[in-house]
Design a protein around this motif. Structure first.
Motif, PDB file in Angstrom:
ATOM      1  N   ALA A 162      60.934 -41.584 -48.022  1.00  0.00           N
ATOM      2  CA  ALA A 162      59.404 -41.491 -48.469  1.00  0.00           C
ATOM      3  C   ALA A 162      58.876 -40.663 -47.321  1.00  0.00           C
ATOM      4  N   VAL A 163      59.464 -39.836 -46.596  1.00  0.00           N
ATOM      5  CA  VAL A 163      58.978 -38.791 -45.428  1.00  0.00           C
ATOM      6  C   VAL A 163      57.700 -38.002 -46.295  1.00  0.00           C
ATOM      7  N   THR A 164      56.698 -38.230 -46.442  1.00  0.00           N
ATOM      8  CA  THR A 164      55.612 -37.227 -46.953  1.00  0.00           C
ATOM      9  C   THR A 164      54.214 -36.876 -46.076  1.00  0.00           C
ATOM     10  N   VAL A 165      53.905 -35.785 -46.194  1.00  0.00           N
ATOM     11  CA  VAL A 165      52.644 -35.702 -45.159  1.00  0.00           C
ATOM     12  C   VAL A 165      51.641 -34.741 -46.183  1.00  0.00           C
ATOM     13  N   SER A 166      50.612 -35.125 -46.511  1.00  0.00           N
ATOM     14  CA  SER A 166      49.843 -34.708 -47.815  1.00  0.00           C
ATOM     15  C   SER A 166      49.443 -33.064 -47.089  1.00  0.00           C
ATOM     16  N   ARG A 220      49.141 -30.689 -43.389  1.00  0.00           N
ATOM     17  CA  ARG A 220      50.525 -30.167 -43.060  1.00  0.00           C
ATOM     18  C   ARG A 220      50.425 -29.404 -41.618  1.00  0.00           C
ATOM     19  N   ARG A 221      51.759 -29.436 -41.003  1.00  0.00           N
ATOM     20  CA  ARG A 221      52.057 -28.465 -40.087  1.00  0.00           C
ATOM     21  C   ARG A 221      51.185 -28.757 -38.828  1.00  0.00           C
ATOM     22  N   ARG A 222      50.654 -30.145 -38.619  1.00  0.00           N
ATOM     23  CA  ARG A 222      50.044 -30.462 -37.419  1.00  0.00           C
ATOM     24  C   ARG A 222      50.938 -31.525 -36.641  1.00  0.00           C
ATOM     25  N   GLY A 223      52.068 -31.548 -36.948  1.00  0.00           N
ATOM     26  CA  GLY A 223      52.940 -32.492 -36.129  1.00  0.00           C
ATOM     27  C   GLY A 223      53.090 -33.909 -36.563  1.00  0.00           C
ATOM     28  N   ILE A 224      52.563 -34.204 -37.823  1.00  0.00           N
ATOM     29  CA  ILE A 224      52.408 -35.534 -38.185  1.00  0.00           C
ATOM     30  C   ILE A 224      53.929 -35.921 -38.477  1.00  0.00           C
ATOM     31  N   ALA A 225      54.424 -35.175 -39.295  1.00  0.00           N
ATOM     32  CA  ALA A 225      55.961 -35.687 -39.598  1.00  0.00           C
ATOM     33  C   ALA A 225      56.846 -35.638 -38.358  1.00  0.00           C
ATOM     34  N   ARG A 226      56.624 -34.950 -37.536  1.00  0.00           N
ATOM     35  CA  ARG A 226      57.291 -35.113 -36.136  1.00  0.00           C
ATOM     36  C   ARG A 226      57.181 -36.497 -35.489  1.00  0.00           C
ATOM     37  N   ASN A 227      55.997 -36.847 -35.427  1.00  0.00           N
ATOM     38  CA  ASN A 227      55.431 -37.927 -34.908  1.00  0.00           C
ATOM     39  C   ASN A 227      56.206 -39.316 -35.932  1.00  0.00           C
ATOM     40  N   VAL A 266      67.761 -35.667 -48.151  1.00  0.00           N
ATOM     41  CA  VAL A 266      66.777 -34.810 -47.789  1.00  0.00           C
ATOM     42  C   VAL A 266      66.383 -33.910 -49.122  1.00  0.00           C
ATOM     43  N   SER A 267      64.994 -33.500 -48.874  1.00  0.00           N
ATOM     44  CA  SER A 267      64.468 -32.451 -49.754  1.00  0.00           C
ATOM     45  C   SER A 267      64.710 -31.240 -49.568  1.00  0.00           C
ATOM     46  N   GLU A 268      64.865 -30.764 -48.153  1.00  0.00           N
ATOM     47  CA  GLU A 268      64.948 -29.542 -47.651  1.00  0.00           C
ATOM     48  C   GLU A 268      65.924 -29.514 -46.363  1.00  0.00           C
ATOM     49  N   ALA A 269      66.895 -28.617 -46.597  1.00  0.00           N
ATOM     50  CA  ALA A 269      68.041 -28.714 -45.369  1.00  0.00           C
ATOM     51  C   ALA A 269      67.270 -28.040 -44.004  1.00  0.00           C
ATOM     52  N   THR A 270      65.989 -27.672 -44.014  1.00  0.00           N
ATOM     53  CA  THR A 270      65.409 -26.881 -43.005  1.00  0.00           C
ATOM     54  C   THR A 270      64.770 -27.947 -42.225  1.00  0.00           C
ATOM     55  N   ILE A 271      64.465 -29.221 -42.330  1.00  0.00           N
ATOM     56  CA  ILE A 271      63.511 -30.283 -41.764  1.00  0.00           C
ATOM     57  C   ILE A 271      64.107 -30.874 -40.730  1.00  0.00           C
ATOM     58  N   TYR A 272      65.287 -31.506 -40.898  1.00  0.00           N
ATOM     59  CA  TYR A 272      65.867 -32.600 -39.921  1.00  0.00           C
ATOM     60  C   TYR A 272      66.645 -32.147 -38.604  1.00  0.00           C
ATOM     61  N   GLY A 273      67.067 -30.873 -38.916  1.00  0.00           N
ATOM     62  CA  GLY A 273      68.045 -30.669 -37.691  1.00  0.00           C
ATOM     63  C   GLY A 273      67.249 -30.582 -36.248  1.00  0.00           C
ATOM     64  N   ARG A 274      66.137 -30.381 -36.287  1.00  0.00           N
ATOM     65  CA  ARG A 274      65.432 -30.415 -35.100  1.00  0.00           C
ATOM     66  C   ARG A 274      65.190 -31.857 -34.608  1.00  0.00           C
ATOM     67  N   PHE A 275      65.539 -32.762 -35.164  1.00  0.00           N
ATOM     68  CA  PHE A 275      65.475 -34.219 -34.864  1.00  0.00           C
ATOM     69  C   PHE A 275      66.875 -34.832 -34.507  1.00  0.00           C
TER      70      PHE A 275
HETATM   71  C1  LIG Z   1      58.366 -31.731 -44.613  1.00  0.00           C
HETATM   72  C2  LIG Z   1      57.093 -32.441 -44.592  1.00  0.00           C
HETATM   73  C3  LIG Z   1      56.941 -33.970 -44.427  1.00  0.00           C
HETATM   74  C4  LIG Z   1      56.696 -31.884 -42.968  1.00  0.00           C
HETATM   75  O1  LIG Z   1      55.378 -32.493 -42.529  1.00  0.00           O
HETATM   76  P1  LIG Z   1      54.371 -31.651 -41.499  1.00  0.00           P
HETATM   77  O2  LIG Z   1      53.632 -32.887 -40.831  1.00  0.00           O
HETATM   78  O3  LIG Z   1      54.109 -30.753 -42.103  1.00  0.00           O
HETATM   79  O4  LIG Z   1      55.525 -31.334 -40.424  1.00  0.00           O
HETATM   80  P2  LIG Z   1      55.228 -31.000 -38.919  1.00  0.00           P
HETATM   81  O5  LIG Z   1      54.061 -30.425 -38.721  1.00  0.00           O
HETATM   82  O6  LIG Z   1      55.455 -32.264 -37.965  1.00  0.00           O
HETATM   83  O7  LIG Z   1      56.520 -30.149 -38.489  1.00  0.00           O
HETATM   84  C5  LIG Z   1      57.369 -30.600 -37.610  1.00  0.00           C
HETATM   85  C6  LIG Z   1      58.395 -29.458 -37.345  1.00  0.00           C
HETATM   86  O8  LIG Z   1      59.319 -29.127 -38.437  1.00  0.00           O
HETATM   87  C7  LIG Z   1      58.889 -27.920 -39.158  1.00  0.00           C
HETATM   88  N1  LIG Z   1      58.782 -28.297 -40.595  1.00  0.00           N
HETATM   89  C8  LIG Z   1      58.152 -28.948 -41.043  1.00  0.00           C
HETATM   90  N2  LIG Z   1      58.211 -28.912 -42.637  1.00  0.00           N
HETATM   91  C9  LIG Z   1      59.338 -28.079 -42.934  1.00  0.00           C
HETATM   92  C10 LIG Z   1      60.140 -27.361 -43.825  1.00  0.00           C
HETATM   93  N3  LIG Z   1      59.710 -27.875 -45.035  1.00  0.00           N
HETATM   94  N4  LIG Z   1      60.930 -26.524 -43.728  1.00  0.00           N
HETATM   95  C11 LIG Z   1      60.957 -26.065 -42.331  1.00  0.00           C
HETATM   96  N5  LIG Z   1      60.485 -26.660 -41.260  1.00  0.00           N
HETATM   97  C12 LIG Z   1      59.700 -27.378 -41.409  1.00  0.00           C
HETATM   98  C13 LIG Z   1      57.695 -27.452 -38.637  1.00  0.00           C
HETATM   99  O9  LIG Z   1      57.545 -25.941 -38.506  1.00  0.00           O
HETATM  100  C14 LIG Z   1      57.816 -28.108 -37.245  1.00  0.00           C
HETATM  101  O10 LIG Z   1      58.692 -27.247 -36.418  1.00  0.00           O
HETATM  102  P3  LIG Z   1      58.615 -27.160 -34.660  1.00  0.00           P
HETATM  103  O11 LIG Z   1      57.936 -28.596 -34.308  1.00  0.00           O
HETATM  104  O12 LIG Z   1      60.189 -27.186 -34.531  1.00  0.00           O
HETATM  105  O13 LIG Z   1      57.993 -26.063 -34.462  1.00  0.00           O
HETATM  106  C15 LIG Z   1      55.691 -32.148 -45.447  1.00  0.00           C
HETATM  107  O14 LIG Z   1      55.809 -30.542 -45.531  1.00  0.00           O
HETATM  108  C16 LIG Z   1      56.019 -32.659 -46.788  1.00  0.00           C
HETATM  109  O15 LIG Z   1      55.444 -33.701 -47.022  1.00  0.00           O
HETATM  110  N6  LIG Z   1      56.685 -31.886 -47.624  1.00  0.00           N
HETATM  111  C17 LIG Z   1      56.886 -32.517 -49.226  1.00  0.00           C
HETATM  112  C18 LIG Z   1      57.618 -33.830 -49.148  1.00  0.00           C
HETATM  113  C19 LIG Z   1      58.872 -33.616 -48.743  1.00  0.00           C
HETATM  114  O16 LIG Z   1      59.791 -32.788 -48.855  1.00  0.00           O
HETATM  115  N7  LIG Z   1      59.359 -34.469 -47.734  1.00  0.00           N
HETATM  116  C20 LIG Z   1      60.509 -34.569 -47.204  1.00  0.00           C
HETATM  117  C21 LIG Z   1      61.461 -35.437 -47.511  1.00  0.00           C
HETATM  118  S1  LIG Z   1      63.021 -35.622 -47.222  1.00  0.00           S
END
Ligand SMILES: CC(C)(COP(=O)(O)OP(=O)(O)OC[C@H]1O[C@@H](n2cnc3c(N)ncnc32)[C@H](O)[C@@H]1OP(=O)(O)O)[C@@H](O)C(=O)NCCC(=O)NCCS
Length: 439
Positions: free
Chosen positions: A108-112, A116-123, A144-153
């Motif tokens: 349930a990782v979601t950010v409205s 978006r892109r203010r570092g909320i998901a990172r926190n 995961v929804s996208e393969a680009t998000i979680y490698g950085r963690f």
């Molecule tokens: C994916 C999601 C949670 C990211 O939230 P966010 O608060 O915008 O992310 P952040 O601002 O904290 O970004 C953190 C880092 O991830 C990167 N990032 C975030 N979303 C990304 C994406 N979809 N693809 C690639 N990189 C992404 C940011 O560029 C940032 O990179 P950096 O810190 O290395 O420069 C949000 O876009 C979302 O809710 N998407 C729709 C639902 C979803 O797919 N959730 C994931 C379920 S597995």
């Protein structure tokens, strides 16, 4: 040990989000109104519509076992609705050797989109990892929804999944004959009988995780108006002794332009024995009026591909990453599984978040069990020796990803020639990892 539900909110992320005027808190899931607002925010985050009261009521009842966290913005027009969501719980994850490791499941990782892109998901993610680590949970896992998000963690894909399409007119059964019996059963009977079998089967495949309580009801289309459930058929396979050894749940869709070209979608299939597997898949492939079978989220290494007359009749229409794993405690995680070959492996691991950073010596005994110690002094002469990041370690962990391939990709460095092959000999699982659910 603290139960995951009692773990407090992570102070570091709370303070970081507070600098943006955001409140980071746990949700009291016994407070129905607060939990409903969180569930609606999660649905919005995944671009679903507003959920109906019946679905929300089912989630409220069925998801309260999760540690539920949200972020609120007091300046938002609807300040009661969180602008970000995440939930987590600890669950047994099957590792090679019919064993499990305690995993921190994140969902349930979601950010409205407004935030978006203010570092909320990172926190959120960093808070989850700190919380899991503070509770001594050695591995974190998510689908995961996208393969680009979680490698950085520090996560990497460790279990792949395939969607299969089988042209059944070309797929004459050539596998073994099954000797048991098939029975149509009702959905209620499935709900009653399947969980024990699913539990048994879970330990047979590395990558499987304990299913969440509402999963079967969701697959059966019972959440909400229940309309979908009326299109499903359920069949059970009993062995010659009359013991249930497998189930298949499927739906047939008519092809109006081609009389005998219906499509059969396998919604869920599980079997505890090879005999039940053959019995159920043969039954599915030989269904009259059906020209095509589809089966999603299956293993990339299905035996049925070898049980039909035309190898090309079964195609993987999609193959992708499915389970992502993140090692938080190298010693505990690596000692939790068994290995395929004895030997000594020195691992130099880098981890930007620190949890897995360092040198480790893995010593695998003849019975496949391992002990892990910090790498101090010289690497033993007979040891394989590699350098990798925590991502690659997470990819290798369940035995489904090749160290040789990661070395060729430049993601693992052999510090001694031939080490990647030695790592594969020990790490690779005889059973291809598979995770049959989303969580
Ligand atoms: C994916 C999601 C949670 C990211 O939230 P966010 O608060 O915008 O992310 P952040 O601002 O904290 O970004 C953190 C880092 O991830 C990167 N990032 C975030 N979303 C990304 C994406 N979809 N693809 C690639 N990189 C992404 C940011 O560029 C940032 O990179 P950096 O810190 O290395 O420069 C949000 O876009 C979302 O809710 N998407 C729709 C639902 C979803 O797919 N959730 C994931 C379920 S597995």
């Amino acid at each position: 040990m603290t139960h995951y539900l009692d773990a407090p909110i992570d102070r570091q992320s709370a303070e970081s989000l507070a600098t943006q005027g955001l409140r980071f808190e746990l949700v009291d899931t016994s407070d129905a109104a607060a939990f409903e607002a969180w569930l609606q925010a999660e649905a919005r985050g995944f671009h679903d519509g507003v959920e109906g009261a019946d679905i929300i009521a089912a989630w409220v009842e069925g998801l309260s076992y999760r540690r539920t966290t949200g972020v609120w913005d007091e300046q938002a027009a609807d300040a009661a609705a969180p602008v970000a969501t995440v939930s987590s719980w600890s669950a047994p994850l099957t590792v090679p050797g019919d064993r499990t490791v305690d995993a921190w499941a994140i969902s349930a990782v979601t950010v409205s989109p407004t935030h978006r892109r203010r570092g909320i998901a990172r926190n959120l993610l960093e808070a989850e990892l700190r919380t899991a680590h503070s509770l001594g949970v050695p591995v974190a896992a998510l689908t995961v929804s996208e393969a680009t998000i979680y490698g950085r963690f520090g996560f990497a894909p460790s279990v792949m999944a395939a969607d299969w399409t089988i042209a059944t007119r070309r797929a004459t059964w050539s596998g073994p004959a099954a000797h048991g019996r098939l029975h149509f059963i009702t959905i209620d009977e499935l709900l009653d009988q399947a969980p024990a079998l699913i539990e048994r089967v879970r330990l047979a495949s590395p990558g499987q995780i304990e299913p969440w309580p509402l999963l079967l009801r969701r697959l059966l289309g019972l959440l909400g108006d229940g309309k979908e459930s009326k299109t499903l058929r359920v069949v059970r396979y009993d062995d010659v002794a009359g013991t249930a050894q497998g189930f298949a749940l499927y739906r047939v869709t008519e092809n109006e332009s081609e009389m005998f070209g219906h499509t059969l979608d396998v919604v869920f299939q599980t079997s505890a024995t090879d005999d039940a597997y053959s019995g159920l898949w043969r039954f599915i492939f030989e269904m009259d009026l059906v020209g095509e079978v589809t089966a999603k989220l299956r293993s990339v290494d299905e035996a049925f591909a070898w049980q039909i007359s035309d190898f090309r009749a079964a195609r993987k229409t999609t193959q992708r990453d499915h389970l992502w794993t993140r090692i938080l405690d190298v010693e505990k995680a690596l000692e939790a599984r068994l290995y395929s070959a004895h030997g000594t492996i020195a691992l130099e691991v880098t981890d930007a978040l620190g949890y897995a950073d360092g040198g480790f010596l893995l010593e695998i005994a003849d019975d496949g069990s391992a002990t892990v110690k910090p790498l101090i002094g010289d690497v033993p002469e007979n040891a394989a020796h590699i350098a990798l990041s925590v991502n690659e370690l997470g990819a290798l962990y369940l035995g489904g990803v090749s160290a040789v391939t990661l070395t060729r990709a430049g993601r693992i460095t052999e510090l001694r020639e031939g080490s990647a092959s030695a790592v594969d000999a020990s790490f690779r699982s005889a059973i291809t990892p598979w995770l049959s659910i989303w969580f």
